[in-house]
Design a protein around this motif. Structure first.
Motif, PDB file in Angstrom:
ATOM      1  N   TRP A  37      -6.848   1.692   3.521  1.00  0.00           N
ATOM      2  CA  TRP A  37      -7.984   2.046   3.762  1.00  0.00           C
ATOM      3  C   TRP A  37      -9.083   0.652   5.512  1.00  0.00           C
ATOM      4  O   TRP A  37      -8.878   0.051   5.009  1.00  0.00           O
ATOM      5  N   VAL A  38      -9.290   1.794   6.032  1.00  0.00           N
ATOM      6  CA  VAL A  38     -10.446   1.169   6.817  1.00  0.00           C
ATOM      7  C   VAL A  38     -12.326   1.962   6.752  1.00  0.00           C
ATOM      8  O   VAL A  38     -12.176   3.044   7.197  1.00  0.00           O
ATOM      9  N   LYS A  39     -12.913   0.631   7.111  1.00  0.00           N
ATOM     10  CA  LYS A  39     -14.683   1.883   7.016  1.00  0.00           C
ATOM     11  C   LYS A  39     -14.942   2.345   5.372  1.00  0.00           C
ATOM     12  O   LYS A  39     -14.254   1.711   4.130  1.00  0.00           O
ATOM     13  N   ASN A  40     -14.567   3.981   5.658  1.00  0.00           N
ATOM     14  CA  ASN A  40     -14.908   4.554   4.504  1.00  0.00           C
ATOM     15  C   ASN A  40     -13.837   5.369   4.110  1.00  0.00           C
ATOM     16  O   ASN A  40     -14.465   6.689   3.806  1.00  0.00           O
ATOM     17  N   CYS A  41     -13.254   5.209   4.620  1.00  0.00           N
ATOM     18  CA  CYS A  41     -11.605   6.118   4.623  1.00  0.00           C
ATOM     19  C   CYS A  41     -10.377   5.430   4.224  1.00  0.00           C
ATOM     20  O   CYS A  41     -10.245   4.305   4.638  1.00  0.00           O
ATOM     21  N   VAL A  42      -9.544   5.837   3.564  1.00  0.00           N
ATOM     22  CA  VAL A  42      -9.152   5.297   2.202  1.00  0.00           C
ATOM     23  C   VAL A  42      -7.399   6.752   2.823  1.00  0.00           C
ATOM     24  O   VAL A  42      -7.905   8.100   2.441  1.00  0.00           O
ATOM     25  N   ALA A  43      -6.841   6.230   2.894  1.00  0.00           N
ATOM     26  CA  ALA A  43      -4.948   7.184   3.599  1.00  0.00           C
ATOM     27  C   ALA A  43      -4.148   7.271   1.829  1.00  0.00           C
ATOM     28  O   ALA A  43      -3.741   6.127   1.694  1.00  0.00           O
ATOM     29  N   LEU A  44      -3.719   8.390   1.674  1.00  0.00           N
ATOM     30  CA  LEU A  44      -3.131   7.978   0.787  1.00  0.00           C
ATOM     31  C   LEU A  44      -1.898   9.342   1.407  1.00  0.00           C
ATOM     32  O   LEU A  44      -1.764  10.374   2.205  1.00  0.00           O
ATOM     33  N   GLY A  45      -0.470   9.247   0.811  1.00  0.00           N
ATOM     34  CA  GLY A  45       0.588  10.057   1.002  1.00  0.00           C
ATOM     35  C   GLY A  45       1.159   9.498   2.234  1.00  0.00           C
ATOM     36  O   GLY A  45       0.605   8.695   2.452  1.00  0.00           O
ATOM     37  N   LEU A  46       1.266  10.983   2.486  1.00  0.00           N
ATOM     38  CA  LEU A  46       2.181  10.887   3.908  1.00  0.00           C
ATOM     39  C   LEU A  46       1.374  10.153   5.135  1.00  0.00           C
ATOM     40  O   LEU A  46       1.349   9.918   6.376  1.00  0.00           O
TER      41      LEU A  46
END
Ligand SMILES: Cc1cc2nc3c(=O)[nH]c(=O)nc-3n(C[C@H](O)[C@H](O)[C@H](O)COP(=O)(O)OP(=O)(O)OC[C@H]3O[C@@H](n4cnc5c(N)ncnc54)[C@H](O)[C@@H]3O)c2cc1C
Length: 494
Positions: free
Chosen positions: A317-326
């Protein structure tokens, strides 16, 4: 805004639509048919049942639409020594006796003449070996209460199933390629996705599900990547579907090969197969030839190659973005954990759902918990490699001799000493999981737990013999896996 519509994107869309049903939040998912999805994640672990329950999905309906089957565990073939096999089951072995863990009781009795295999004391394994399936019985007095299960399903059909669900719950889908991402000048927060036709789709919170490239989390926000390939050197996979065979096995199979391992995932309409390998150990041609030579049904398509680097984004999670999956990282599918990591990422995101203040300490907590979870799963996967006793193969000998993370070293040392183990923090795998793999791959504790000596040996041997017999009978009374599916959830187009 959700960027990407593979398994991760549509799981996120479905879950967020379910919890944000107040209609003041608009959820949009952007995906590109031309880019497509990776489409290989087809085996799961038991917590997925909680995900389905959270969405309110009917299990039989879900299995019918995804050509799904039941999974009682994973069979590992040739991992300890060549010629050996064991099942890592869902569900438990025996039960704790007077506060002493079951594996300790079994080890003590075995040293005193018990002649019952550990596997025979786990109903999930006995059922799996007999190709049987029935769901657990919630009554703790029933032997069926010791069962647990997950699913195999067609990844493409699963994404489509979740898409229908999400769209019915108000998610808007936009088709097309994202070519650019715009950011706020002062703090770098993402403001919009720019499409190939120039359209800008703006949003205040972004979920990056764009797959390996991590279009938002890496290419835009430069999270950084922690590379774990010195511990998990496989960097390629070749996958091919084959014709379905009978009996329909209620488990995944993982077979060790010269430069990695081969998966076999039984579905209703086909079998999924793949060889996860290290391309320094075997070439693409060798891997593909090995895979095709070891199918148990006719190949239904040309082999497809995938490349990856094992590891994880330094911050999911960076700033207003969460990464999910690959987009958030990759761990090889040896224990079918990737879809689970999407699910657990979503639970944490929902628990920490940001408002317009975008509190940094909430982000930090998400990243701290995510790091721990990935590391514990990473350790569990490395365990399979470090405990291999395959000789005559440079790849496997290197794996057996490698330096491992200190967290895993501590687990192995505690078990190798007196069979001790502890479940740390919120780690996914339990004592039953760790002991299944450790004992399955030949790690037998040097000493016995003194607490396990408190029992009367003859009485305990009698109890365990009775348990084995009850499990045998229970398994025989279950329907076959095939029969259970035919009765309840036959695939719609099968
Ligand atoms: C060999 C292999 C075997 C696996 N087996 C398992 C398993 O058994 N169990 C398990 O749990 N997991 C498994 N996984 C992992 C699992 O496949 C993934 O976790 C899961 O499929 C999620 O993928 P994803 O949605 O993150 O990415 P993808 O499926 O790659 O989806 C990415 C999405 O982003 C979109 N996209 C990308 N760029 C753009 C752009 N510029 N514009 C618009 N859209 C874009 C694509 O169109 C696509 O919709 C396996 C992975 C591999 C590689």
């Amino acid at each position: 805004m959700i960027a990407g519509g593979g398994t991760a994107g549509w799981m996120a869309a479905a879950a967020l639509a379910r919890v944000l049903s107040n209609r003041t939040t608009k959820i949009t998912l952007v995906e590109s048919e031309e880019i497509g999805i990776v489409g290989v994640g087809e085996a799961t672990i038991p917590p997925i049942k909680r995900f389905n329950a959270m969405l309110g999905i009917d299990e039989f309906d879900f299995l019918r639409h995804t050509q799904g089957t039941y999974k009682l565990g994973i069979e590992f073939v040739d991992w300890g020594r060549e010629g050996e096999r064991y099942i890592h089951p869902f569900g438990v072995y025996g039960s704790e006796i007077d506060g002493v863990k079951f594996h300790q009781v079994w080890l003590r009795l075995r040293a005193q003449g018990l002649n019952i295999a550990y596997e025979d004391l786990c109903l999930s394994i006995v059922a799996a070996r007999n190709h049987r399936f029935t769901p657990p019985n919630p009554d703790p007095r029933s032997p069926l209460s010791t069962l647990d299960y997950a699913f195999h399903f067609d990844a493409g059909l699963y994404a489509r199933y979740l898409r229908r669900y999400a769209e019915a719950h108000g998610v808007e889908r936009r088709e097309g390629q994202i070519t650019r991402v715009t950011q706020r000048a002062d703090d770098g927060f993402i403001t919009a996705l720019v499409m190939a036709d120039g359209t800008e789709i703006s949003g205040d919170f972004f979920v990056d599900c764009t797959g390996f490239r991590g279009l938002l989390i890496e290419e835009t926000l430069h999270s950084g990547y922690e590379d774990w390939s010195h511990w998990l050197p496989c960097n390629s996979a070749v996958a091919v579907p084959s014709a379905r065979t009978t009996p329909l096995l209620p488990y995944t199979r993982s077979t060790a090969r010269a430069g990695g391992w081969q998966w076999r995932i039984p579905l209703q309409h086909r079998t999924g197969n793949g060889y996860v390998f290290c391309n320094n150990a075997v070439s693409d041609d060798e891997a593909s030839a090995t895979l095709l030579a070891n199918l148990d049904g006719e190949a239904l398509a040309a082999p497809r190659f995938l490349r990856f680097t094992t590891g994880r984004r330094k911050k999911a999670w960076v700033k207003n973005c969460v990464a999910l999956g690959l987009a958030s990282g990759f761990l090889e599918p040896l224990e079918s954990t990737s879809i689970h990591l999407v699910q657990s990422g979503l639970s944490k995101l929902i628990a920490l759902l940001p408002d317009s203040s975008h509190a940094a300490h909430e982000r930090d907590e998400y990243n701290r918990l995510t790091t721990l979870q990935w590391e514990y799963i990473r350790d569990f996967i490395i365990l399979h490699y470090i405990l291999n006793a395959r000789r005559g193969s440079a790849f496997w000998e290197r794996c057996a001799a490698m330096d491992i993370p200190a967290t895993l070293r501590r687990k192995i040392d505690l078990f190798a000493g007196s069979g001790r183990m502890f479940r740390y923090d919120d780690e996914l795998f339990t004592d039953a999981n760790w002991s299944a793999v450790m004992l399955g791959q030949g790690l037998v504790p040097a000493r016995l737990d003194p607490l396990a000596a408190n029992h009367d040996v003859d009485h305990m041997i009698g109890l365990l013999t009775q348990m084995r017999d009850i499990f045998r009978q229970s398994a025989q009374q279950m329907p076959t896996h095939e029969g259970y599916i035919a009765q309840h959830c036959q695939g719609l187009s099968a």
